[in-house]
Design an enzyme around this catalytic site. Sequence first.
Site, PDB file in Angstrom:
ATOM      1  N   TYR A 191     -14.804   1.669   9.476  1.00 55.67           N
ATOM      2  CA  TYR A 191     -13.388   2.006   9.621  1.00 55.67           C
ATOM      3  C   TYR A 191     -13.093   2.545  11.022  1.00 55.67           C
ATOM      4  CZ  TYR A 191      -8.803   4.053   8.499  1.00 55.67           C
ATOM      5  OH  TYR A 191      -7.472   4.372   8.485  1.00 55.67           O
ATOM      6  N   ARG A 245       2.629 -16.076  19.431  1.00 50.62           N
ATOM      7  CA  ARG A 245       3.264 -17.376  19.203  1.00 50.62           C
ATOM      8  C   ARG A 245       4.770 -17.251  19.026  1.00 50.62           C
ATOM      9  NH1 ARG A 245      -1.451 -18.216  16.253  1.00 50.62           N
ATOM     10  NH2 ARG A 245      -0.474 -17.560  14.299  1.00 50.62           N
ATOM     11  N   GLY A 280       0.809  -1.206   0.000  1.00 56.12           N
ATOM     12  CA  GLY A 280       0.000   0.000   0.000  1.00 56.12           C
ATOM     13  C   GLY A 280       0.845   1.259   0.000  1.00 56.12           C
ATOM     14  N   PHE A 281       0.185   2.384   0.091  1.00 52.50           N
ATOM     15  CA  PHE A 281       0.850   3.684   0.080  1.00 52.50           C
ATOM     16  C   PHE A 281       1.887   3.769   1.201  1.00 52.50           C
ATOM     17  CE2 PHE A 281       0.001   8.145   1.898  1.00 52.50           C
ATOM     18  CZ  PHE A 281       1.152   8.670   1.334  1.00 52.50           C
ATOM     19  N   LEU A 306      -0.366  -2.835   9.045  1.00 53.40           N
ATOM     20  CA  LEU A 306      -0.911  -1.692   8.311  1.00 53.40           C
ATOM     21  C   LEU A 306      -2.092  -2.077   7.426  1.00 53.40           C
ATOM     22  CD1 LEU A 306       1.908  -0.605   9.214  1.00 53.40           C
ATOM     23  CD2 LEU A 306       2.053   0.566   7.009  1.00 53.40           C
ATOM     24  N   GLY A 335      -2.187 -12.885  17.465  1.00 51.85           N
ATOM     25  CA  GLY A 335      -1.949 -14.306  17.732  1.00 51.85           C
ATOM     26  C   GLY A 335      -0.594 -14.751  17.220  1.00 51.85           C
ATOM     27  N   THR A 352      -2.058  11.608   5.968  1.00 52.85           N
ATOM     28  CA  THR A 352      -0.725  11.479   5.389  1.00 52.85           C
ATOM     29  C   THR A 352      -0.849  11.493   3.870  1.00 52.85           C
ATOM     30  OG1 THR A 352      -0.087  10.123   7.291  1.00 52.85           O
ATOM     31  CG2 THR A 352       1.387  10.088   5.393  1.00 52.85           C
ATOM     32  N   ASP A 362       0.077  -8.650   1.426  1.00 51.32           N
ATOM     33  CA  ASP A 362      -0.972  -7.755   0.930  1.00 51.32           C
ATOM     34  C   ASP A 362      -1.967  -8.582   0.117  1.00 51.32           C
ATOM     35  OD1 ASP A 362      -2.357  -5.446  -0.437  1.00 51.32           O
ATOM     36  OD2 ASP A 362      -0.693  -4.344   0.475  1.00 51.32           O
TER      37      ASP A 362
END
Length: 325
Positions: A147, A108, A14-15, A75, A104, A177, A35
């Site tokens: 969101y 671990r 991503g960006f 992210l 999780g 940003t 991703d």
Amino acid sequence: MQHSKRILVTGGAGFLGSFLCERLLAQGHEVICVDNFFTGSRWNVAHLLSNAGFEVIRHDVTFPFYVEVDEIYNLACPASPIHYQYDPVQTTKTSVHGAINMLGLAKRVKAKILQASTSEVYGNPNVHPQPETYWGSVNPIGPRSCYDEGKRCAETLFFDYWRQHSLRIKVARIFNTYGPRMRPDDGRVVSNFIVQALQNQPITVYGSGEQTRSFCYVDDLITGLIRLMGTSDDVTGPINLGNPAEFTMLELARLVLELTGSRSEIKFLALPVDDPQHRRPDISLAKTALDWTPQTPLREGLGSTIAYFDRLLASGQSSGHLAAE
């Protein structure tokens, strides 16, 4: 010379994620970029593929992921209203299930983990500027809540894992940003204004244009994330990362028009539901805990961003070569 680590970056194409991967590799670390390419783009990380320490894996964080790493930057999540409202159920799953799966994994393998949270946890704030101690004013059932509330729940999970399992966590609340590699179709104000100006189309300002935002250049933000991850374990956050310089939408529009030399006119449209009137971070904690303040003035950052979009539009490749936060 710092110790080389194996680091997982979710949303790494991503960006923000692509710049983070780039910076971590430059520091000599091994980086695993995960991703699902919903808003991320392979083009954002194509220049990193020749690095032997870099690996890209297509994976959705709503499903468990198994790998041995020292640190995790989480992210993964669409960050622009157009994209996170396209499939609001999946957006909530990405924030909540994604946090559960990454926490999780961190538990671990005993990894340190950073959550990329957001200024949207403050909602339409009643306190200005927003300090980390402010709990926010969020509509839990509105079109943006997938969101906003998803990120708030992710923060809850991080701190519950910290309290219950002594997990080493970091939570960054990222304010607006901008920079190269933003998607031209992400609907966010900086990319909207620049693309419209470069094409001499009307600059669409929502509401009166007096609502304010604070814009942080991507390089500064990445520095803040890495500094937060590198602090001692007792610094958990949440910590605001953003530029405290505040601008109205009309001021931003006029600056973009000036820098692009555009012939565009300003067109006013209805304000979206639950759109915050003000957004400005109190970065006192980032200054003291991280020795961090943004270094890039808006005019300078916009210049680099405009140049990027200008090249992109000229190449005719604007449909799939950028990625959201």
